[in-house]
Design a protein around this motif. Structure first.
Motif, mmCIF file in Angstrom:
data_model
loop_
_atom_site.group_PDB
_atom_site.id
_atom_site.type_symbol
_atom_site.label_atom_id
_atom_site.label_comp_id
_atom_site.label_asym_id
_atom_site.label_seq_id
_atom_site.Cartn_x
_atom_site.Cartn_y
_atom_site.Cartn_z
ATOM 1 N N VAL A 1 0.860 -1.179 0.000
ATOM 2 C CA VAL A 1 0.000 0.000 0.000
ATOM 3 C C VAL A 1 0.901 1.235 0.000
ATOM 4 C CG1 VAL A 1 -1.781 1.295 1.226
ATOM 5 C CG2 VAL A 1 -1.813 -1.218 1.251
ATOM 6 N N GLU A 2 0.901 1.964 -1.104
ATOM 7 C CA GLU A 2 1.693 3.194 -1.217
ATOM 8 C C GLU A 2 1.094 4.260 -0.307
ATOM 9 O OE1 GLU A 2 4.130 5.705 -1.487
ATOM 10 O OE2 GLU A 2 4.603 4.406 -3.207
ATOM 11 N N GLN A 3 1.930 4.815 0.597
ATOM 12 C CA GLN A 3 1.451 5.805 1.559
ATOM 13 C C GLN A 3 2.017 7.205 1.312
ATOM 14 O OE1 GLN A 3 2.499 3.193 5.069
ATOM 15 N NE2 GLN A 3 0.440 3.798 5.706
ATOM 16 N N TYR A 4 2.781 7.372 0.262
ATOM 17 C CA TYR A 4 3.275 8.675 -0.187
ATOM 18 C C TYR A 4 3.958 9.488 0.922
ATOM 19 C CZ TYR A 4 0.267 7.414 -4.077
ATOM 20 O OH TYR A 4 -0.323 6.746 -5.128
ATOM 21 N N PRO A 5 5.078 8.993 1.462
ATOM 22 C CA PRO A 5 5.756 9.711 2.545
ATOM 23 C C PRO A 5 6.264 11.096 2.148
ATOM 24 C CG PRO A 5 7.114 7.909 1.714
ATOM 25 C CD PRO A 5 5.751 7.737 1.127
ATOM 26 N N TYR A 6 6.775 11.229 0.907
ATOM 27 C CA TYR A 6 7.266 12.552 0.471
ATOM 28 C C TYR A 6 6.125 13.558 0.505
ATOM 29 C CZ TYR A 6 9.340 16.235 -2.402
ATOM 30 O OH TYR A 6 9.806 17.449 -2.862
ATOM 31 N N GLU A 7 4.968 13.165 -0.035
ATOM 32 C CA GLU A 7 3.818 14.064 -0.070
ATOM 33 C C GLU A 7 3.328 14.374 1.340
ATOM 34 O OE1 GLU A 7 4.350 11.546 -1.993
ATOM 35 O OE2 GLU A 7 4.269 12.351 -4.046
ATOM 36 N N GLN A 8 3.354 13.383 2.229
ATOM 37 C CA GLN A 8 2.950 13.645 3.616
ATOM 38 C C GLN A 8 3.853 14.699 4.251
ATOM 39 O OE1 GLN A 8 1.764 10.658 6.448
ATOM 40 N NE2 GLN A 8 1.657 9.077 4.867
ATOM 41 N N GLY A 9 5.165 14.538 4.068
ATOM 42 C CA GLY A 9 6.103 15.502 4.630
ATOM 43 C C GLY A 9 5.940 16.881 4.041
ATOM 44 N N ALA A 10 5.797 16.935 2.699
ATOM 45 C CA ALA A 10 5.657 18.220 2.015
ATOM 46 C C ALA A 10 4.381 18.936 2.457
ATOM 47 C CB ALA A 10 5.662 18.016 0.505
ATOM 48 N N GLN A 11 3.286 18.199 2.555
ATOM 49 C CA GLN A 11 2.022 18.824 2.962
ATOM 50 C C GLN A 11 2.043 19.240 4.428
ATOM 51 O OE1 GLN A 11 -1.797 17.803 1.568
ATOM 52 N NE2 GLN A 11 -1.057 16.468 -0.080
ATOM 53 N N ALA A 12 2.737 18.470 5.266
ATOM 54 C CA ALA A 12 2.863 18.850 6.683
ATOM 55 C C ALA A 12 3.634 20.159 6.811
ATOM 56 C CB ALA A 12 3.545 17.744 7.470
ATOM 57 N N ALA A 13 4.733 20.284 6.045
ATOM 58 C CA ALA A 13 5.524 21.520 6.081
ATOM 59 C C ALA A 13 4.730 22.687 5.518
ATOM 60 C CB ALA A 13 6.821 21.333 5.288
ATOM 61 N N ASP A 14 4.020 22.441 4.439
ATOM 62 C CA ASP A 14 3.208 23.491 3.834
ATOM 63 C C ASP A 14 2.110 23.957 4.797
ATOM 64 O OD1 ASP A 14 2.700 25.019 1.335
ATOM 65 O OD2 ASP A 14 0.758 24.004 1.415
ATOM 66 N N MET A 15 1.513 23.005 5.500
ATOM 67 C CA MET A 15 0.476 23.334 6.479
ATOM 68 C C MET A 15 1.051 24.175 7.612
ATOM 69 S SD MET A 15 -1.886 20.755 8.793
ATOM 70 C CE MET A 15 -2.702 19.992 7.386
ATOM 71 N N LEU A 16 2.220 23.769 8.137
ATOM 72 C CA LEU A 16 2.831 24.497 9.245
ATOM 73 C C LEU A 16 3.221 25.914 8.845
ATOM 74 C CD1 LEU A 16 3.873 24.524 12.143
ATOM 75 C CD2 LEU A 16 6.041 23.597 11.302
ATOM 76 N N ILE A 17 3.823 26.057 7.674
ATOM 77 C CA ILE A 17 4.227 27.388 7.208
ATOM 78 C C ILE A 17 3.001 28.261 6.975
ATOM 79 C CG2 ILE A 17 5.316 28.630 5.297
ATOM 80 C CD1 ILE A 17 7.254 26.190 5.109
ATOM 81 N N GLY A 18 1.920 27.653 6.502
ATOM 82 C CA GLY A 18 0.674 28.391 6.339
ATOM 83 C C GLY A 18 0.122 28.872 7.669
ATOM 84 N N ILE A 19 0.212 28.026 8.691
ATOM 85 C CA ILE A 19 -0.238 28.407 10.033
ATOM 86 C C ILE A 19 0.607 29.558 10.566
ATOM 87 C CG2 ILE A 19 -0.397 27.634 12.435
ATOM 88 C CD1 ILE A 19 -1.033 24.812 11.300
ATOM 89 N N LEU A 20 1.915 29.492 10.354
ATOM 90 C CA LEU A 20 2.808 30.555 10.814
ATOM 91 C C LEU A 20 2.509 31.873 10.111
ATOM 92 C CD1 LEU A 20 6.134 28.505 10.954
ATOM 93 C CD2 LEU A 20 4.864 29.416 12.907
ATOM 94 N N SER A 21 2.149 31.800 8.840
ATOM 95 C CA SER A 21 1.793 33.008 8.084
ATOM 96 C C SER A 21 0.488 33.598 8.596
ATOM 97 C CB SER A 21 1.673 32.685 6.596
ATOM 98 O OG SER A 21 2.905 32.229 6.081
ATOM 99 N N GLU A 22 -0.459 32.730 8.937
ATOM 100 C CA GLU A 22 -1.753 33.195 9.442
ATOM 101 C C GLU A 22 -1.615 33.871 10.798
ATOM 102 O OE1 GLU A 22 -4.955 33.176 8.231
ATOM 103 O OE2 GLU A 22 -4.005 32.682 6.316
ATOM 104 N N GLU A 23 -0.610 33.453 11.567
ATOM 105 C CA GLU A 23 -0.422 34.039 12.905
ATOM 106 C C GLU A 23 -0.086 35.521 12.848
ATOM 107 O OE1 GLU A 23 2.489 31.720 14.909
ATOM 108 O OE2 GLU A 23 1.058 30.206 15.582
#
Length: 345
Positions: free
Chosen positions: A296-318
């Motif tokens: 079952v492909e779980q796409y670790p690169y995409e998980q990491g990239a989206q987690a970083a993108d989410m965090l940076i987005g949260i920091l920008s919203e702050e």
């Protein structure tokens, strides 16, 4: 011999007979400073090997532009790929990354959180240790305005930011695949029982068997603590069942490799006497003479990239003003897995 004194803005201003504020704005290409002055300031700064005081800049901006990352184990290729996604996204947004390993130890995970907080990271990305069942060390970061995003191994509670693979859909595909291949006694080599993914895998396994009107035998669901020794013991339990399972779904590729090793030690032929399906679909499987039938492909690169993108987005919203009574919202990104069949079986 004393170290050479680093040049300062004041020194540049003194040599050029201009104000400190003029030098500061010239170094930042402020449009209010004439081109000739800007060129003089920047040329002298280059000659003096001037470097901006990053500590002062970070203090002024209240940012270090650094993200902390906590993973269970860097040796696992899954997490190496995830870090690749995190670093690429962070670098594109001018953030640096500090990487730490919990080694699946809750006490070590807690110490890392404290260290990252003390080093003033702007935010943290985490894949939980196998021992983590309480999250107070993460919720405590809220008072320091340090947001947290979890990926892959995430809390089961709703009030957290998460990016993870859809365990239900992946498990359903894996079990259905084996049933279509004629298997009726399917074992599950699960992770520690306290892990959210282990519970979801077990529940989906039962749901599929009920749907296909197959007998549920919970003796076919065993746990490993993710070590080779524990996996071998779990395989011993599985293979002692009567009748023996003809197929086994393993929590990840590395656990599948340990399980297959044990099966070979028992003189069983892989994917003939006992078949395997795993999770993660790491590149290592392509080098095996007898890889699992499917992963079952779980796409670790995409998980990491989206987690970083989410965090940076949260920091920008702050940085944007919010109302005191505005409730905190949390993001939940689920990535659907895909069953990858390895060759013709």
């Amino acid at each position: 011999m004393k170290d050479a004194k680093l040049p300062t803005i004041k020194e540049i201003a003194k040599q050029l007979n201009v104000s400190v504020s003029t030098v500061s704005r010239a170094l930042h290409d402020h449009p209010g400073i004439g081109l000739r002055t800007r060129m003089r300031v920047q040329q002298l700064a280059q000659q003096l090997n001037y470097e901006p005081n990053q500590t002062a800049i970070f203090f002024k901006q209240r940012r270090t532009f650094t993200i902390g990352v906590i993973i269970p184990n860097l040796k696992e290729e899954f997490f190496s790929q995830a870090i690749d996604g995190i670093e690429e996204t962070a670098s594109r947004n001018k953030y640096s990354v500090l990487i730490s390993q919990s080694k699946d130890d809750i006490d070590r995970e807690r110490r890392i959180v404290t260290t990252l907080k003390n080093n003033r990271v702007d935010g943290i990305i985490v894949s939980l240790s196998k021992q983590t069942t309480t999250y107070d060390h993460f919720t405590a970061l809220k008072k320091y305005n340090i947001p947290v995003v979890f990926f892959d191994r995430v809390p089961s509670l709703p009030d957290f930011n998460k990016v993870y693979s859809n365990m239900n859909s992946g498990t359903r595909e894996a079990i259905e695949f084996l049933i279509e291949k004629g298997h009726r006694r399917i074992g599950v080599l699960n992770g520690p029982e306290q892990m959210r993914s282990s519970k979801e895998r077990t529940e989906t396994y039962k749901q599929v068997l009920i749907k296909r009107r197959l007998k549920i035998d919970m003796g076919l669901v065993v746990s490993t603590d993710l070590t080779r020794e524990s996996t071998h013991r779990a395989m011993q339990d599985l293979l002692s069942q009567r009748p023996r399972p003809t197929a086994i779904v393993a929590i990840n590729d590395y656990i599948a490799l340990d399980a297959m090793q044990y099966a070979r030690q028992q003189k069983l032929k892989i994917n003939k006497d006992v078949c395997f399906v795993s999770y993660a679909n790491l590149p290592i499987t392509s080098y095996l003479e007898n890889p699992p039938m499917a992963s079952v492909e779980q796409y670790p690169y995409e998980q990491g990239a989206q987690a970083a993108d989410m965090l940076i987005g949260i920091l920008s919203e702050e940085e944007k003003p919010t109302r005191p009574d505005e409730p905190e919202s949390f993001q939940n990104v689920v990535i659907n897995g895909q069953l990858i069949v390895h060759g013709k079986k």
